[in-house]
Design a protein around this motif. Structure first.
Motif, PDB file in Angstrom:
ATOM      1  N   GLN A 198      20.783  44.201  80.982  1.00  0.00           N
ATOM      2  CA  GLN A 198      22.161  44.009  80.531  1.00  0.00           C
ATOM      3  C   GLN A 198      22.241  43.922  79.010  1.00  0.00           C
ATOM      4  O   GLN A 198      23.149  44.491  78.387  1.00  0.00           O
ATOM      5  N   SER A 199      21.288  43.244  78.391  1.00  0.00           N
ATOM      6  CA  SER A 199      21.321  43.085  76.933  1.00  0.00           C
ATOM      7  C   SER A 199      21.056  44.397  76.201  1.00  0.00           C
ATOM      8  O   SER A 199      21.381  44.519  75.015  1.00  0.00           O
ATOM      9  N   HIS A 200      20.473  45.374  76.896  1.00  0.00           N
ATOM     10  CA  HIS A 200      20.168  46.670  76.282  1.00  0.00           C
ATOM     11  C   HIS A 200      21.041  47.796  76.838  1.00  0.00           C
ATOM     12  O   HIS A 200      20.782  48.972  76.555  1.00  0.00           O
ATOM     13  N   ALA A 201      22.060  47.446  77.603  1.00  0.00           N
ATOM     14  CA  ALA A 201      22.868  48.467  78.273  1.00  0.00           C
ATOM     15  C   ALA A 201      23.584  49.379  77.284  1.00  0.00           C
ATOM     16  O   ALA A 201      23.667  50.598  77.491  1.00  0.00           O
ATOM     17  N   ALA A 202      24.097  48.815  76.199  1.00  0.00           N
ATOM     18  CA  ALA A 202      24.834  49.632  75.230  1.00  0.00           C
ATOM     19  C   ALA A 202      23.916  50.648  74.557  1.00  0.00           C
ATOM     20  O   ALA A 202      24.290  51.813  74.370  1.00  0.00           O
ATOM     21  N   LEU A 203      22.710  50.227  74.197  1.00  0.00           N
ATOM     22  CA  LEU A 203      21.758  51.147  73.574  1.00  0.00           C
ATOM     23  C   LEU A 203      21.347  52.236  74.557  1.00  0.00           C
ATOM     24  O   LEU A 203      21.241  53.412  74.186  1.00  0.00           O
ATOM     25  N   ALA A 204      21.124  51.859  75.811  1.00  0.00           N
ATOM     26  CA  ALA A 204      20.758  52.854  76.824  1.00  0.00           C
ATOM     27  C   ALA A 204      21.865  53.889  76.993  1.00  0.00           C
ATOM     28  O   ALA A 204      21.595  55.095  77.094  1.00  0.00           O
ATOM     29  N   ALA A 205      23.113  53.433  77.006  1.00  0.00           N
ATOM     30  CA  ALA A 205      24.238  54.360  77.138  1.00  0.00           C
ATOM     31  C   ALA A 205      24.313  55.293  75.937  1.00  0.00           C
ATOM     32  O   ALA A 205      24.576  56.494  76.080  1.00  0.00           O
ATOM     33  N   LEU A 206      24.072  54.750  74.750  1.00  0.00           N
ATOM     34  CA  LEU A 206      24.091  55.563  73.533  1.00  0.00           C
ATOM     35  C   LEU A 206      23.018  56.645  73.580  1.00  0.00           C
ATOM     36  O   LEU A 206      23.240  57.780  73.146  1.00  0.00           O
ATOM     37  N   GLN A 207      21.853  56.296  74.126  1.00  0.00           N
ATOM     38  CA  GLN A 207      20.734  57.239  74.212  1.00  0.00           C
ATOM     39  C   GLN A 207      20.819  58.135  75.446  1.00  0.00           C
ATOM     40  O   GLN A 207      19.976  59.002  75.638  1.00  0.00           O
ATOM     41  N   LYS A 208      21.825  57.869  76.294  1.00  0.00           N
ATOM     42  CA  LYS A 208      21.970  58.600  77.560  1.00  0.00           C
ATOM     43  C   LYS A 208      20.723  58.438  78.433  1.00  0.00           C
ATOM     44  O   LYS A 208      20.262  59.375  79.096  1.00  0.00           O
ATOM     45  N   THR A 209      20.178  57.224  78.416  1.00  0.00           N
ATOM     46  CA  THR A 209      19.015  56.880  79.231  1.00  0.00           C
ATOM     47  C   THR A 209      19.457  56.030  80.411  1.00  0.00           C
ATOM     48  O   THR A 209      20.203  55.063  80.237  1.00  0.00           O
ATOM     49  N   GLU A 210      19.006  56.380  81.595  1.00  0.00           N
ATOM     50  CA  GLU A 210      19.288  55.574  82.781  1.00  0.00           C
ATOM     51  C   GLU A 210      18.404  54.331  82.737  1.00  0.00           C
ATOM     52  O   GLU A 210      17.178  54.434  82.717  1.00  0.00           O
ATOM     53  N   LEU A 211      19.011  53.160  82.737  1.00  0.00           N
ATOM     54  CA  LEU A 211      18.278  51.900  82.623  1.00  0.00           C
ATOM     55  C   LEU A 211      18.622  51.010  83.805  1.00  0.00           C
ATOM     56  O   LEU A 211      19.804  50.783  84.090  1.00  0.00           O
ATOM     57  N   SER A 212      17.593  50.515  84.503  1.00  0.00           N
ATOM     58  CA  SER A 212      17.841  49.691  85.682  1.00  0.00           C
ATOM     59  C   SER A 212      16.749  48.647  85.833  1.00  0.00           C
ATOM     60  O   SER A 212      15.700  48.717  85.188  1.00  0.00           O
ATOM     61  N   ALA A 213      17.017  47.666  86.698  1.00  0.00           N
ATOM     62  CA  ALA A 213      16.062  46.604  87.008  1.00  0.00           C
ATOM     63  C   ALA A 213      15.709  46.667  88.487  1.00  0.00           C
ATOM     64  O   ALA A 213      16.579  46.923  89.325  1.00  0.00           O
ATOM     65  N   GLN A 214      14.432  46.434  88.792  1.00  0.00           N
ATOM     66  CA  GLN A 214      13.993  46.428  90.181  1.00  0.00           C
ATOM     67  C   GLN A 214      12.915  45.369  90.377  1.00  0.00           C
ATOM     68  O   GLN A 214      12.245  44.963  89.422  1.00  0.00           O
ATOM     69  N   SER A 215      12.747  44.957  91.621  1.00  0.00           N
ATOM     70  CA  SER A 215      11.605  44.127  91.981  1.00  0.00           C
ATOM     71  C   SER A 215      10.396  45.037  92.173  1.00  0.00           C
ATOM     72  O   SER A 215      10.536  46.146  92.706  1.00  0.00           O
ATOM     73  N   PRO A 216       9.205  44.615  91.758  1.00  0.00           N
ATOM     74  CA  PRO A 216       8.020  45.484  91.870  1.00  0.00           C
ATOM     75  C   PRO A 216       7.756  45.968  93.288  1.00  0.00           C
ATOM     76  O   PRO A 216       7.331  47.110  93.490  1.00  0.00           O
ATOM     77  N   GLN A 217       8.023  45.134  94.285  1.00  0.00           N
ATOM     78  CA  GLN A 217       7.671  45.494  95.658  1.00  0.00           C
ATOM     79  C   GLN A 217       8.565  46.579  96.246  1.00  0.00           C
ATOM     80  O   GLN A 217       8.226  47.147  97.290  1.00  0.00           O
ATOM     81  N   VAL A 218       9.692  46.889  95.605  1.00  0.00           N
ATOM     82  CA  VAL A 218      10.577  47.923  96.151  1.00  0.00           C
ATOM     83  C   VAL A 218      10.513  49.219  95.345  1.00  0.00           C
ATOM     84  O   VAL A 218      11.277  50.147  95.611  1.00  0.00           O
ATOM     85  N   LEU A 219       9.608  49.307  94.381  1.00  0.00           N
ATOM     86  CA  LEU A 219       9.464  50.537  93.608  1.00  0.00           C
ATOM     87  C   LEU A 219       8.994  51.662  94.519  1.00  0.00           C
ATOM     88  O   LEU A 219       8.040  51.500  95.281  1.00  0.00           O
ATOM     89  N   GLU A 220       9.638  52.820  94.420  1.00  0.00           N
ATOM     90  CA  GLU A 220       9.302  53.937  95.294  1.00  0.00           C
ATOM     91  C   GLU A 220       8.799  55.161  94.539  1.00  0.00           C
ATOM     92  O   GLU A 220       7.927  55.872  95.029  1.00  0.00           O
ATOM     93  N   GLN A 221       9.340  55.433  93.348  1.00  0.00           N
ATOM     94  CA  GLN A 221       8.967  56.659  92.652  1.00  0.00           C
ATOM     95  C   GLN A 221       7.731  56.450  91.784  1.00  0.00           C
ATOM     96  O   GLN A 221       7.267  55.322  91.585  1.00  0.00           O
TER      97      GLN A 221
END
Length: 216
Positions: free
Chosen positions: A100-123
């Motif tokens: 959340q604190s980096h959401a504006a920078l991610a939007a500016l860079q057009k980077t998809e930014l998300s949070a996940q728990s390690p145990q549900v990582l799939e890719q």
């Protein structure tokens, strides 16, 4: 140990300090004021792109951890233009707060930014950065092996014996391992530039440092 307290001493804080909430470099100006900066993430990106030769633009990145080390790294990582960054942390709320604190920078860079728990990582990911203290504590690697793809760069911010368990795990699963000694050198080089106006050659210093360590 006082990175989170240091910004309170400064009259001016860089955007990196505002994003990370921490400073590792204080510079004293001619008027007596103190400026604060954070060179950790710059050092990380420099070592990944120049030292390891892994370009970040357009890539998928997994940042493991949501503490001070991850906070210092995320801004410069986003500025390098990756396609996607996932912040994975056992306490999901901390990862979500960092995102959340980096959401504006991610939007500016057009980077998809998300949070996940390690145990549900799939890719799987092009770059995996371990910003946790798991290596130092001798704990298990905090993410599943399927996050690695052949040729992925698996980067531990620790170096020396503390990084060996993570680096060994990376080798075992076909990834390219790299410890954080280059990050240490590059962040110091950037701090030296702030203080002296000249940036030491990071790769040369790193090569000499590794040679000295190998000799002992």
């Amino acid at each position: 140990p006082f990175k989170f307290e240091a910004p309170a001493l400064a009259a001016v804080c860089s955007e990196r300090v505002h994003l990370a909430g921490a400073a590792n470099t204080l510079s004293f100006q001619a008027d007596g004021s103190i400026h604060a900066d954070n060179t950790d993430g710059l050092g990380l990106v420099a070592d990944i792109e120049q030292g390891a030769g892994f370009a970040l633009a357009g890539r998928d990145v997994l940042l493991v951890g949501a503490g001070g080390a991850a906070a210092g790294a995320l801004g410069p990582l986003l500025a390098a233009g990756p396609r996607r960054v996932v912040v994975a942390n056992r306490t999901l709320e901390r990862a979500q707060a960092l995102v959340q604190s980096h959401a504006a920078l991610a939007a500016l860079q057009k980077t998809e930014l998300s949070a996940q728990s390690p145990q549900v990582l799939e890719q799987d990911f092009y770059l995996i950065i371990n910003a946790t203290a798991s290596s130092l504590a001798g704990a298990e690697v905090p993410v599943p092996a399927h996050v690695l793809r052949p040729g992925s760069l698996a980067y531990d911010m620790m170096y020396g014996p503390a990084a060996e368990s993570f680096l060994g795990w990376a080798r075992q699963h076909g990834a390219t391992p790299r410890d954080g000694l280059g990050m240490l050198v590059e962040q110091a080089a950037e701090a030296f530039r702030i203080w002296r106006g000249v940036r030491p050659p990071g790769p040369q210093v790193l090569a000499e440092l590794r040679a000295l360590m190998a000799a002992h």
